[in-house]
Design an enzyme around this catalytic site. Structure first.
Site: not given
Length: 305
Positions: A243, A282
């Protein structure tokens, strides 16, 4: 299952498959390990993913990558056909289904446990028919109105992710007085709507949505509050992999780290999230993150919350 490389429809593998690191094939979440956090592999079948630049845009490429994840020990493989990066274009359900259904079918046939990453109830239904065992819905507060009834009917685990707005608007909505408590309040409202529609609360998995209508400070605050999220009584999934906030953290010479340069930081987040009770992480790079959650479990000597 001597060679997944020969699975029908996979095409030639681009690299040798590693030794299988799972001890048995899991047919449902109940068959998965309970003594450590789970690892969900991210498989984007899109031309515009932020993390891999559409490397797995074709069915054959995506299936081959999914097989590598399975062999690397992924507990679940999350197959998605619509990019969730900021300002991503909308993908219609028909196109999404054309992208992902062949991949779901092939990986299920190969023995992998599959989650479908979709905001559309029609896509979720067809993926479940194809063998998917989990629905991972990133729509946030504006979910498909047909989704609660589908989950109630099919009785599959459902990942409820927190997001405000759409891919185009969520950046402007990253405004909070207390991000942790507001995220909890907003997720709880959606959770209650699903329960009211007949969904078994035990099927709901909460994902606080790192990067979805949240800035860097918000993301770190949420990660520090995993124990608080666990008090809601649901399993918690953390998706920090590659991210933007990790790229910002790793800025060097005024340049943020590129997505694939964020894998080591992702592994660190996985270890810490697991140590703080996350049910699952994840991730894009399965092997190192599987090692991280195993180390975390041994270090804390306790099952995730």
């Amino acid at each position: 299952m001597d060679s997944l490389a020969a699975a029908p429809g996979t095409g030639p593998a681009t690299s040798p498959l590693p030794v299988l690191r799972v001890s048995k094939v899991a047919k449902t979440l109940k068959d998965l390990p309970t003594d450590r956090s789970l690892v969900m592999g991210v498989l984007n079948v899109t031309p515009d993913s932020f993390s891999d630049g559409g490397r797995f845009g074709s069915s054959d490429e995506a299936i081959a990558e999914g097989l590598r994840m399975h062999y690397a020990g992924a507990d679940i493989i999350d197959v998605g056909g619509e990019s969730t990066r900021p300002n991503a274009d909308l993908t219609l359900p028909d196109e999404e289904q054309q992208r992902i259904l062949p991949v779901v079918k092939a990986l299920v046939k190969a023995g992998a446990l599959i989650s479908v990453d979709t905001m559309h109830a029609s896509t979720a239904a067809k993926a479940i028919d194809a063998g998917a065992a989990v629905v991972n819905d990133v729509s946030g507060l504006d979910f498909d109105p047909a989704m609660p009834a589908l989950i109630a009917e099919r009785k599959v685990p459902y990942v409820l992710l927190h997001r405000r707005g759409t891919a185009a608007t969520m950046g402007s909505l990253a405004q909070y007085e207390n991000v942790v408590e507001e995220v909890i309040t907003e997720m709880s409202r959606v959770r209650d709507a699903f329960v009211s529609a007949g969904v078994d609360p035990s099927l709901i998995i909460l994902d606080p949505g790192l990067g979805f209508a949240k800035n860097e400070d918000h993301n770190w605050s949420i990660l520090r509050a995993i124990n608080r999220l666990n008090t809601l009584g649901h399993r918690v999934l953390i998706g920090a992999s590659r991210k933007r906030f990790l790229g910002t953290l790793l800025t060097s010479a005024g340049k943020a780290a590129a997505p694939q340069e964020r894998d080591h930081a992702t592994v660190a987040v996985s270890a810490l999230a697991a140590a703080n009770g996350a049910w699952g992480v994840r991730v894009h790079d399965v092997g190192p993150n599987l090692d991280a959650v195993k180390v975390s479990a041994a270090w804390t000597d306790q099952a995730p919350g």
